[in-house]
Design a protein around this motif. Structure first.
Motif, PDB file in Angstrom:
ATOM      1  N   ASP B   7      69.776  32.890  58.787  1.00  0.00           N
ATOM      2  CA  ASP B   7      69.386  34.175  59.072  1.00  0.00           C
ATOM      3  C   ASP B   7      68.792  33.927  60.526  1.00  0.00           C
ATOM      4  N   GLU B   8      69.524  34.324  61.347  1.00  0.00           N
ATOM      5  CA  GLU B   8      68.986  34.208  63.095  1.00  0.00           C
ATOM      6  C   GLU B   8      67.679  34.978  63.297  1.00  0.00           C
ATOM      7  N   LYS B   9      67.542  35.953  62.452  1.00  0.00           N
ATOM      8  CA  LYS B   9      66.239  36.774  62.999  1.00  0.00           C
ATOM      9  C   LYS B   9      64.905  36.001  62.746  1.00  0.00           C
ATOM     10  N   LYS B  10      64.877  34.798  62.009  1.00  0.00           N
ATOM     11  CA  LYS B  10      63.775  34.284  61.290  1.00  0.00           C
ATOM     12  C   LYS B  10      63.565  33.359  62.556  1.00  0.00           C
ATOM     13  N   PRO B  11      62.017  33.395  62.817  1.00  0.00           N
ATOM     14  CA  PRO B  11      61.633  32.636  63.860  1.00  0.00           C
ATOM     15  C   PRO B  11      61.622  31.060  63.633  1.00  0.00           C
ATOM     16  N   LEU B  12      61.410  30.696  62.412  1.00  0.00           N
ATOM     17  CA  LEU B  12      61.202  29.215  62.407  1.00  0.00           C
ATOM     18  C   LEU B  12      62.415  28.453  61.895  1.00  0.00           C
ATOM     19  N   ASP B  13      62.955  27.792  62.449  1.00  0.00           N
ATOM     20  CA  ASP B  13      64.234  26.899  61.988  1.00  0.00           C
ATOM     21  C   ASP B  13      64.250  26.239  60.769  1.00  0.00           C
ATOM     22  N   PHE B  14      62.976  25.622  60.538  1.00  0.00           N
ATOM     23  CA  PHE B  14      63.008  24.736  59.386  1.00  0.00           C
ATOM     24  C   PHE B  14      61.313  24.424  58.757  1.00  0.00           C
ATOM     25  N   VAL B  15      61.306  24.428  57.566  1.00  0.00           N
ATOM     26  CA  VAL B  15      59.980  23.929  56.915  1.00  0.00           C
ATOM     27  C   VAL B  15      60.345  23.299  55.919  1.00  0.00           C
ATOM     28  N   ALA B  16      59.490  22.171  55.846  1.00  0.00           N
ATOM     29  CA  ALA B  16      59.523  21.159  54.876  1.00  0.00           C
ATOM     30  C   ALA B  16      58.136  21.345  53.784  1.00  0.00           C
ATOM     31  N   ILE B  17      58.578  21.156  52.545  1.00  0.00           N
ATOM     32  CA  ILE B  17      57.280  21.005  51.645  1.00  0.00           C
ATOM     33  C   ILE B  17      57.273  19.724  51.126  1.00  0.00           C
ATOM     34  N   GLY B  18      56.102  18.970  50.895  1.00  0.00           N
ATOM     35  CA  GLY B  18      56.110  17.629  50.352  1.00  0.00           C
ATOM     36  C   GLY B  18      55.090  16.799  50.853  1.00  0.00           C
ATOM     37  N   ARG B  19      55.245  15.574  50.640  1.00  0.00           N
ATOM     38  CA  ARG B  19      54.543  14.279  50.909  1.00  0.00           C
ATOM     39  C   ARG B  19      54.300  14.254  52.525  1.00  0.00           C
ATOM     40  N   LEU B  20      52.875  14.005  52.627  1.00  0.00           N
ATOM     41  CA  LEU B  20      52.452  13.795  54.214  1.00  0.00           C
ATOM     42  C   LEU B  20      51.641  12.378  53.869  1.00  0.00           C
ATOM     43  N   CYS B  21      51.817  11.459  54.554  1.00  0.00           N
ATOM     44  CA  CYS B  21      51.292  10.196  54.183  1.00  0.00           C
ATOM     45  C   CYS B  21      51.145   9.314  55.265  1.00  0.00           C
TER      46      CYS B  21
END
Lengths: 334, 334, 334, 334
Positions: B7-21
């Motif tokens: 959906d090109e109208k959305k400002p964020l290309d990519f979001v990830a959820i999960g591990r940050l270490c």
């Protein structure tokens, strides 16, 4: 004089029970850890440091503890052995526990802190049934570290070790070494510290640690004398109470008290000061030196350690300590 | 053609959820960790690496996760922000959780292992109620990492994120990223991986990971086609199955399948290969490239990362990847 | 008409999965439990009650669950078998779990409460790998009780059962049966209730239970129609929403809605009303009766159960229910 | 003679610390519990039974413990108060703990068993800080029950109570009362039983319980004399070792030993024998009777309790015990 007599027939001078872990010391110092990038790995943990200190001072030392079944655990055992420490009492965990970690942050010589990893650590998984009675039977002096009382089954292992030491006539030293993580409450700490201290000959701790132990008692003036006197009613013969920069005071059962002098140091960090002090002080007692001289020796050892980057690896030899005392004395005289 | 429409109208290309270490990579390589002494600190965790990879490739990226309230947690957030990643969805734990650690051991380029610290880690403490619906609503593509399903409450947070993504029309990619620690049993893993995979458009995993998901099913020949076809009955449009050195195969819902070519690399270690591949592949899909070209781009990105010391910090720019592909092509031609 | 079709070739009419426990009903009623002295033991647990209800109504019923390896567990299995229920799917715990208990307190017909024992209970220890696919494959209708979703591994067992039911074409009914104990948070409940409900054909619950499921959504007027309509977008064909004394309303996917009439009862306690209603209602659906007639049958069964001391043991036969409906009709007419 | 002196200035004769729970005794006896249908509710738990026994014998008794915040907890407190027991030391749990339950099964007078509910029980949640020093200070005799050592924080509460008793000069009796559930291992039990026993004046237990305490020691012949003698090196003055049907033997520090005679009884069940014996025996000691007479009084009290359906509720008055002894003596004479 209330000199403590050690059983000279025993082959091992010293055995410690408790925490074996890894220090990860920031190489870039005088800045917050957010800005550090590399760390150097050392063996750590208060009783490990004291034990390494004793070995460096030339005593026959051993350790009773538990390490993780991984590279960190093997590194620890190897390091102890390279320092001539008997590891017959060190068992390897088989439950998937990890090695405790301490990341050190040195913002300034006076502003040091530690980021601890103490969840599921191998050292607190030592079972009473894994404590080698023969190792304790062979030792003149058992050192117990308070952190080992923080959780089961290590807590039971310590009480079992205390029982073996009593049975076999080992002198017992108790380094309170209170660390709030892993304890459930201050009441829990007070109960077990008191139960252990009743059975010990030599007790070391800060004023704050003794306050914690007096949580269910009344010592409104926080009197060191009242504190020491309580333990002389049990088994204690020497009680050392540390007051940070104001120095420490040692009470002996015969009524004498001694204050330690402190030594000048080019302080890098404060970590390890207490451990090197304990090693030096116990070394003096084992050589049958008077308390005052033992304290001086401990203070000098501490001054050497706080001047370097590591704790365990910086522990001095007896010759280094003596030389340092001599140098300081000369400087003073000149 | 089964191109995936974003959906090109959305400002964020990519979001990830999960591990940050945190990765602690041994500086002394080609030896066992018992013999290493110093470590360098990097941000790590598979979805973090992919997210950093996407940002380096020039996409507008964000992260949904939880960090410890300590120096390690602050280092992670700061690093993400320096890489232009939106951290509005990153919350800070207040329960005393720690940052997950991965000590890497590189015995040889082909013999790498990781010593993990995953007890009481902040990333698995993310609650469903802490997942920002607005962040997911603003994103074209949500990447879910399987490790985030390993424990509650993070598991619930992932399912809630999947629900938000469905509601707001985000494309969903699922990187299986199975790590045995923190899971109770393989059955538990199979159940939650299947529940999540039903809701995803793009699924990446190794053959072994798909086998694990088919624990309660019958696919005796371990047929990739049977595996992919199962997921096309749900929502999937692309299923990528990795076969280690034999390369990977991507199935599209339209029936086409594609094999990736691999690129020559001066391999230092194998860590990070999958993450850089995922970043490159998803980047290609978002640019509406054909699957084959996207796979090639992912493979080239992977070749670059395995040739360097870190994972996250070595993620290449789009220009670097393109140049690398060109260079390899020229070499081939000559 | 949205009649639900059951696969007549399957030998088992009905199988329930979930809680099997013991009710200890105070014999001295209309007083607080502090004043009661003796208790009578019955099999309990919502899905157990419904299953016993179905068997009493003449259907071929089975159960999938786990019991403790003790006298209580054996009592439960024996009671089920005496009621003609197939217990091939009931496994025995070997970990030392106990049987859940519910002590009932009947202060007055309108003021009833339950004192629950739900720590370490066997029913929540059912593993996904212990769910018998063949039992589900043989059943026309699977009933899932929400309490079985409250903890792992039972939670995974339910999702695995749902997958088997889908694979083998069993109709799935979901009785929300929310009980706050054993759940960690309302968010956790919402996530798993929603994941399960997506896969069900018939959903029963109170308005409050549906509110809980809509925790992450927007239904400000708590509209039953909005609630039902959401589930029709997934797999549901009938959604029953209960409003306590105001009666219940059933929505069908074809757009029709039906309100249940209630029957006069000589109420001893309110426990068991929902379970007997569910049994009666599902019985009607399985006989291909219209929704309204099925609801009436459920209401009559409920009226019979609330007039007696127990839940499970008071479940009526189909003949008893029909006779009760006739009697009430006659009374009304006269 | 080693008579124990009690401080007559103290207002409370006796205070017990430990388990307060509910017995649910099957009304239908001489059959397995699978065949019982109704249960009668009584206050239970070994120290509760002993305390009720002491109160019935006419002593001023109190209790230190914790009850659940529910109908069971309130029933217990009310029952204690109705028996004239001081409940100032009984606190109410606020964490959602439950009341421990013991379902009794009487297959035959010689074949009795108990089905225990000991998960998350209130009695084991008593904290050290909740132990009322003033209550212990006011009591002549403190009874400690070993089950209270089974878990934290109750374990710490017991050690704190022991410290208060020492401080205020209360005589301490230790009833080992070992129950395997809730303990992690036999080693754990041995360690804490030994730590507690060191501080006690009177120790009661079965031969098996003393064996358990000697797990880390050497007493290959299981010699009662060796066992007793060990404790006389600490604080003990009387050690009672029970040998089931063979009767019990009491050792006194002065070297004397005494065997108890047993009384004929019309045995309904064996539960409660030890508790009524303990109450009778301690009652005798408090009246300054010789050990042999105290043991006889305890045996007679036990014979009365095993002849009836309950434990706590069947505890006899001093007059009943004396009359029973007289009757038995007359029967013997005739």
């Amino acid at each position: 004089m209330s000199t403590i007599v050690f059983d000279e027939k025993k082959p091992l001078d010293f055995v410690a029970i408790g925490r074996l872990c890894i220090d990860l010391n920031a190489n870039e110092i005088n800045r917050p850890m957010e800005d550090t990038v590399t760390f150097t790995k050392y063996v750590g943990g208060s009783p490990a440091n004291i034990c390494i200190g004793m070995a460096r001072l030339g005593l026959a030392a051993g350790f009773i503890g538990k390490v993780a079944d991984d590279q960190m655990g093997r590194f620890i055992v190897r390091y102890l052995e390279r320092n001539g420490i008997d590891t017959a009492g060190v068992v390897t965990d088989r439950t998937g526990a990890v090695t405790g970690l301490a990341f050190t942050e040195i913002k300034s010589p006076a502003d040091c802190s530690i980021l601890m990893y103490r969840d599921n650590v191998a050292d607190l998984k030592l079972h009473a049934a894994e404590v080698r009675e023969d190792v304790i039977a062979s030792a003149k002096l058992l050192l117990v570290s308070g952190t080992a009382l923080a959780q089961s089954p290590s807590r039971e292992a310590v009480f079992q070790a205390l029982d073996y030491a009593r049975r076999h006539g080992a002198v017992i030293a108790f380094d309170l070494d209170y660390r709030p993580y892993t304890w459930t409450s201050k009441e829990e700490t007070a109960v077990y510290y008191n139960l252990a201290a009743e059975k010990c000959d030599i007790i070391f701790g800060t004023r704050e640690e003794f306050d914690l132990m007096e949580r269910f008692e009344s010592n409104p003036d926080r009197s060191d004398e009242a504190t020491a006197s309580k333990w002389f009613d049990y088994k204690a013969r020497i009680v050392v109470i540390k007051h940070g920069k104001e120095g420490s005071i040692a009470y002996a059962k015969d009524g004498a008290s001694h204050r330690a002098r402190s030594f000048p140091a080019n302080v890098v960090k404060t970590f390890g000061a207490g451990d090197s002090y304990a090693a030096g002080f116990l070394y003096g007692l084992m050589r049958q030196w008077p308390i005052a001289r033992s304290m001086e020796f401990g203070s000098a050892a501490a001054a050497i350690v706080v001047s370097s980057h590591s704790c365990s690896d910086a522990m001095p030899t007896a010759e280094q300590v003596s030389r340092y005392i001599d140098e300081c004395n000369e400087t003073n005289r000149s």
